[in-house]
Write an enzyme that holds these catalytic residues in place. Structure first.
Site, mmCIF file in Angstrom:
data_model
loop_
_atom_site.group_PDB
_atom_site.id
_atom_site.type_symbol
_atom_site.label_atom_id
_atom_site.label_comp_id
_atom_site.label_asym_id
_atom_site.label_seq_id
_atom_site.Cartn_x
_atom_site.Cartn_y
_atom_site.Cartn_z
ATOM 1 N N HIS A 75 -19.772 9.610 -14.037
ATOM 2 C CA HIS A 75 -20.563 8.400 -14.278
ATOM 3 C C HIS A 75 -20.489 7.382 -13.137
ATOM 4 O O HIS A 75 -21.468 6.728 -12.830
ATOM 5 C CB HIS A 75 -20.199 7.745 -15.627
ATOM 6 C CG HIS A 75 -18.809 7.211 -15.724
ATOM 7 N ND1 HIS A 75 -17.721 8.007 -16.032
ATOM 8 C CD2 HIS A 75 -18.308 5.957 -15.573
ATOM 9 C CE1 HIS A 75 -16.636 7.253 -16.071
ATOM 10 N NE2 HIS A 75 -16.958 6.001 -15.790
ATOM 11 N N ASP A 76 -19.327 7.244 -12.514
ATOM 12 C CA ASP A 76 -19.171 6.212 -11.477
ATOM 13 C C ASP A 76 -19.068 6.790 -10.068
ATOM 14 O O ASP A 76 -18.606 6.096 -9.152
ATOM 15 C CB ASP A 76 -17.923 5.372 -11.765
ATOM 16 C CG ASP A 76 -18.249 4.129 -12.571
ATOM 17 O OD1 ASP A 76 -19.438 3.752 -12.637
ATOM 18 O OD2 ASP A 76 -17.311 3.541 -13.137
ATOM 19 N N LYS A 132 -19.820 5.040 -6.742
ATOM 20 C CA LYS A 132 -18.966 4.028 -6.103
ATOM 21 C C LYS A 132 -18.491 4.477 -4.728
ATOM 22 O O LYS A 132 -18.009 3.660 -3.952
ATOM 23 C CB LYS A 132 -17.780 3.693 -6.999
ATOM 24 C CG LYS A 132 -18.202 2.839 -8.188
ATOM 25 C CD LYS A 132 -17.004 2.305 -8.938
ATOM 26 C CE LYS A 132 -17.449 1.478 -10.134
ATOM 27 N NZ LYS A 132 -16.312 1.224 -11.041
ATOM 28 N N HIS A 151 -25.569 4.338 -17.444
ATOM 29 C CA HIS A 151 -24.383 3.987 -18.239
ATOM 30 C C HIS A 151 -24.096 2.486 -18.289
ATOM 31 O O HIS A 151 -23.200 2.065 -19.009
ATOM 32 C CB HIS A 151 -23.150 4.786 -17.776
ATOM 33 C CG HIS A 151 -22.617 4.407 -16.433
ATOM 34 N ND1 HIS A 151 -23.200 4.802 -15.243
ATOM 35 C CD2 HIS A 151 -21.545 3.669 -16.066
ATOM 36 C CE1 HIS A 151 -22.509 4.333 -14.225
ATOM 37 N NE2 HIS A 151 -21.497 3.635 -14.699
ATOM 38 N N HIS A 152 -24.826 1.666 -17.514
ATOM 39 C CA HIS A 152 -24.664 0.207 -17.633
ATOM 40 C C HIS A 152 -25.894 -0.461 -18.232
ATOM 41 O O HIS A 152 -26.002 -1.695 -18.207
ATOM 42 C CB HIS A 152 -24.347 -0.426 -16.277
ATOM 43 C CG HIS A 152 -22.968 -0.101 -15.777
ATOM 44 N ND1 HIS A 152 -21.827 -0.662 -16.330
ATOM 45 C CD2 HIS A 152 -22.546 0.740 -14.800
ATOM 46 C CE1 HIS A 152 -20.756 -0.173 -15.691
ATOM 47 N NE2 HIS A 152 -21.174 0.680 -14.766
ATOM 48 N N ASP A 167 -17.120 4.557 -22.002
ATOM 49 C CA ASP A 167 -16.585 3.911 -20.797
ATOM 50 C C ASP A 167 -16.009 2.530 -21.131
ATOM 51 O O ASP A 167 -14.913 2.185 -20.696
ATOM 52 C CB ASP A 167 -17.706 3.809 -19.754
ATOM 53 C CG ASP A 167 -17.193 3.411 -18.370
ATOM 54 O OD1 ASP A 167 -16.039 3.749 -18.036
ATOM 55 O OD2 ASP A 167 -17.964 2.785 -17.617
HETATM 56 FE FE LIG Z 1 -20.186 2.272 -13.695
HETATM 57 FE FE LIG Z 2 -15.665 4.231 -15.753
#
Ligand SMILES: [Fe+2]
Ligand SMILES: [Fe+2]
Length: 252
Positions: free
Chosen positions: A110-111, A114, A165-166, A194
């Site tokens: 999901h992240d 980054k 997801h945000h 999350d």
């Molecule tokens: Fe995220």
């Molecule tokens: Fe996360």
């Protein structure tokens, strides 16, 4: 490398008279070809999985908050929430099995976007300025771009989870401001997993919240931040969720 990736067991056919018929030479050839194709498919799946795990480890090197146990927990919570949702909707067990497999990998990623965020922001020990926070939000778009040339169902699911997801049920999330069921199911599921994990874990900048407070937070935000139906699904398996948490503890 002469690794054994699986075992193929084939049982002799029985004739109408109940007699077992032996394999013929042509059977052997067909079986051999089938075995080779199955091995290639299994190897491909293994390679895909290995690449995803490496991507996750790379993201972890960049962002110490995005730890191995965190992504494992989020993936496990997400698949369990999905299973409850699926049983509510009477989705076939075959379909559930397939989706669970795909969602597990996608949720872990999901992240992963980054990796494209600068260290000054990612590792800043203080609160982010509004500009820095805007830059941080880009991890959703960077993440989905990593999977834009989707070659598999996992790629497609990862493209969806990274970007959504945000998002929030009420449309106040980012990056696209989608709302309600306009947000892909996987995004709505991972959002709950999350946030639950972030709140219930200790992070460098905060203590872990106690369980009642975390559950109250999810309940209070059901229907605004989160899909209320999915929050209900999550709460209905709270014991299972807690057992997952103890299965993947954070290192001290
Ligand atoms: Fe995220
Ligand atoms: Fe996360």
């Amino acid at each position: 490398r002469d690794d054994i990736v699986g075992v193929l067991q084939i049982i002799n056919a029985r004739g109408e008279d109940g007699q077992i018929s032996p394999f013929l030479d042509e059977d052997r050839q067909v079986i051999r070809h089938f075995g080779i194709s199955a091995a290639v498919a299994l190897e491909r799946a293994q390679i895909t999985r290995t690449i995803f795990l490496r991507m996750i480890r790379m993201a972890e090197l960049r962002d110490p908050k995005e730890t191995g146990p965190h992504v494992s927990r989020v993936a496990a919570y997400a698949t369990e929430i999905y299973k409850v949702y699926a049983s509510r909707r009477q989705i076939s067990s075959r379909e559930v099995e397939r989706q669970v497999d795909v969602l597990r990998s996608a949720a872990m990623l999901h992240d992963v976007g980054k990796v494209g965020i600068s260290d000054n922001i990612l590792k800043k020990p203080a609160r982010l300025t509004p500009e820095e926070y805007d830059a941080m939000k880009q991890h959703t778009l960077i993440g989905t771009r990593l999977f834009s040339d989707a070659r598999s169902e996992i790629d497609e699911a990862a493209a969806v989870v990274t970007v959504s997801h945000h998002e929030r049920w009420d449309g106040a999330g980012y990056p696209e401001g989608k709302s309600g069921e306009g947000i892909h199911l996987f995004g709505r599921v991972v959002a709950i997993a999350d946030v639950y994990d972030a709140l219930s874990s200790r992070r460098s900048y905060k203590e872990a919240w106690d369980e009642d407070r975390v559950l109250a937070e999810l309940r209070d935000n059901a229907g605004s931040q989160f899909d209320a139906g999915l929050v209900g699904d999550f709460l209905s398996i709270h014991d299972l969720i807690k057992s997952i948490r103890s299965r993947y503890p954070d290192p001290d």
